[in-house]
Design a protein around this motif. Sequence first.
Motif, short mmCIF file in Angstrom:
data_model
loop_
_atom_site.label_atom_id
_atom_site.label_comp_id
_atom_site.label_asym_id
_atom_site.label_seq_id
_atom_site.Cartn_x
_atom_site.Cartn_y
_atom_site.Cartn_z
N THR A 67 0.74 -1.15 0.03
CA THR A 67 0.14 0.10 -0.03
C THR A 67 0.84 1.23 -0.06
O THR A 67 0.56 2.19 -0.72
N ARG A 115 -1.48 -5.66 -6.28
CA ARG A 115 -1.74 -6.76 -4.98
C ARG A 115 -0.46 -7.41 -4.98
O ARG A 115 0.08 -8.27 -5.86
N THR A 123 -4.67 -2.33 -3.61
CA THR A 123 -4.32 -1.13 -3.26
C THR A 123 -4.88 -0.32 -4.56
O THR A 123 -4.29 -0.79 -5.73
N GLN A 135 -7.28 7.17 -2.97
CA GLN A 135 -6.67 6.13 -2.62
C GLN A 135 -7.15 5.05 -1.42
O GLN A 135 -7.94 5.41 -0.63
N PRO A 137 -8.24 0.65 -0.31
CA PRO A 137 -8.08 -0.88 -0.67
C PRO A 137 -8.92 -1.22 -2.01
O PRO A 137 -10.03 -0.46 -2.09
#
Length: 637
Positions: A67, A115, A123, A135, A137
């Motif tokens: 991330t 990922r 992310t 931004q 998940p």
Amino acid sequence: MTDIINILPDSVANQIAAGEVVDRPASCVKELLENAIDAGARRIQLIVKDAGRTLIQVIDDGKGMSTTDARLCFERHATSKIHSADDLFAIRTMGFRGEALASIAAVAQVELRTRQAGAELGTQVIIEGSMVKSQGPCSCGEGTAISVKNLFFNIPARRNFLKKDSIELSHIDEVFRRVVLVNNEIEFTFHANGRLLYDLRAGNKAQRITAVFGMHGTEKLFPVQEQTDVVSVEGFIGKPEYARKTRGEQYLFCNNRYIKHQRLANAVESAYRELIPEHTYPSYFLFITIDPSRLDVNIHPTKTEVRFVDEHAVLSILRAATRKSLGQFRLATEIDFNPSSELDLSPAPKGYIPPVPTVSYREDYDPFAVSGPQAAAPTARAGFDRLSWGNQHTQQDEGWADYRGRYVATTDTLASSAATAAPTQPAEQQQTVLFADGDDMETDVGEQPQMPIAYGGRYIITSLRSGVVVIDYRRAEERIVFEQLLSRSRHTSAAGSQQLLFPLTCTFGPADSALIDEAVTLMDDMGFVTEHADGASLVVRAVPPCVRESDVKDIADCLVAGLRETQIQPEGGYLEVACATTARQVACHAVFPADAQAMNAVIGSLFACSAPTLTPSGKPTLITINEACLDQAFDRI
Ligand code: ADP
Ligand code: MG
């Protein structure tokens, strides 16, 4: 005193850097593909829309990003590939400057989804003109998918600089080839506007070259293999007989990176000297491996230019390796049991009476009557260097009507030589032009043409009242064919074209589709009968009378290359450039006329042209040596 220096904001600095790294969609594609390779991907998908203008998407199954990294990668000088200056001398990755993503994000709307293996969620980062818009998940596959939308949305000037889609797509195609040729163990697909252009399976280098350049790729190639302490070279070089008129298939790679290196390229080409005709170029796919510490890739932001510490040795090894391969593999095909250049010494047919040679002389010539400047003592060298060859003729030139009078008048010779060059106007019209030419005609009409002389397999020499005219045959042919093609395009197009017994197929890259369409239009205008078949093939069914079948592939190659490199453009006299390109190809294989009649036909056709003294590209087709030139030359002896 006021301070005037300030530090540029990051967004501006990134835009400036973008100028160097991403100047068109193709360079963006290059950076994204290289990142995917550095991430260890086994499968990479490239998707573009509108030649990359509206969308460039690269999806890989590489190691992905965390991330934090997903956000950091858009910062300038953000790289995971080097940590200290020392690392610069051991680079094995494609990228290392940490500039590409920052530059791309400064000039486009970018969406990143990534990922890492083992992570439950990926992310997503959305960034536009260096500003992070969102931004968070997301769920996505393992690896990285990056979409670059509306490139240069915030720099209209740069957007306006982009060429039409067919050209931008062909740049992307070239970048793609450079990447896939050297990464043969990785699977690639490439879609443009929904159409699948390439679907490349993992394989060895030969298989990859074949998959990219068509079915018979490696039949045209010899292998190269050379291992030394300094450098190792492997790959394939084109058989001399497949050398082409364009430099299309020339690829040099160093440590898995496509490189441009003029001296290395010259070294390879020099090994072909005397094996291939002038102005033709061999294909090659050569992969050089060298200790990274003996190589500097950091001399240009795009890293295609490199410097070798042991350049001299690398050059010699490359040249020697190429020569060795050519020598080894050519031997088998070298032995020609049927040489065509043998002299024809067959006996003359029975009853043949050879013509009596004629000698002409000046009856009033008296060798002892020389006086004045001619009598000056001769010096060792004749002073030809100061001769004025008078090659700047215009239609107004004094000798002009003289040429036409003598040669255009002999229309019977002309008519019999339609194969050499059909006149641009019917014979009667030429006669009219002829008489309109004025005073000179009165003395010239009815006079028989002088017997032309062939010299050096290249020149036709004839004498006219205005002087001795030396014609460069090939250049004359270029002018004649050019005018003929141009006149066909204006009037008749396909009428009178010659049907080929077997249609010829010229194959190009899958991304050349739009260029092929343009080439088809141009060729049909010139009197070819062609069609665009099968995505990337151009099929030729008939040719105009002045074009030989054996030149068709070179012509199609040069036209498509000209369109790709934008040498042929609609605004720059589109069709004229195409006619000139075609005429050049026809002329360079033209066979020198066999006898005086054929030579006279060439001279006649040349002087029937609207601008006989120059080739379409402006080189002189002939020079005139008049009495003044000769007097001047002899005066200096
Ligand atoms: P460079 O390639 O020179 O390091 P870039 O701006 O191209 O700089 O990329 C910055 C960093 O982002 C890389 O060093 C890498 O760590 C990460 N990165 C970029 N693209 C990918 C990708 N497709 N997969 C994994 N990591 C990536
Ligand atoms: Mg990179």
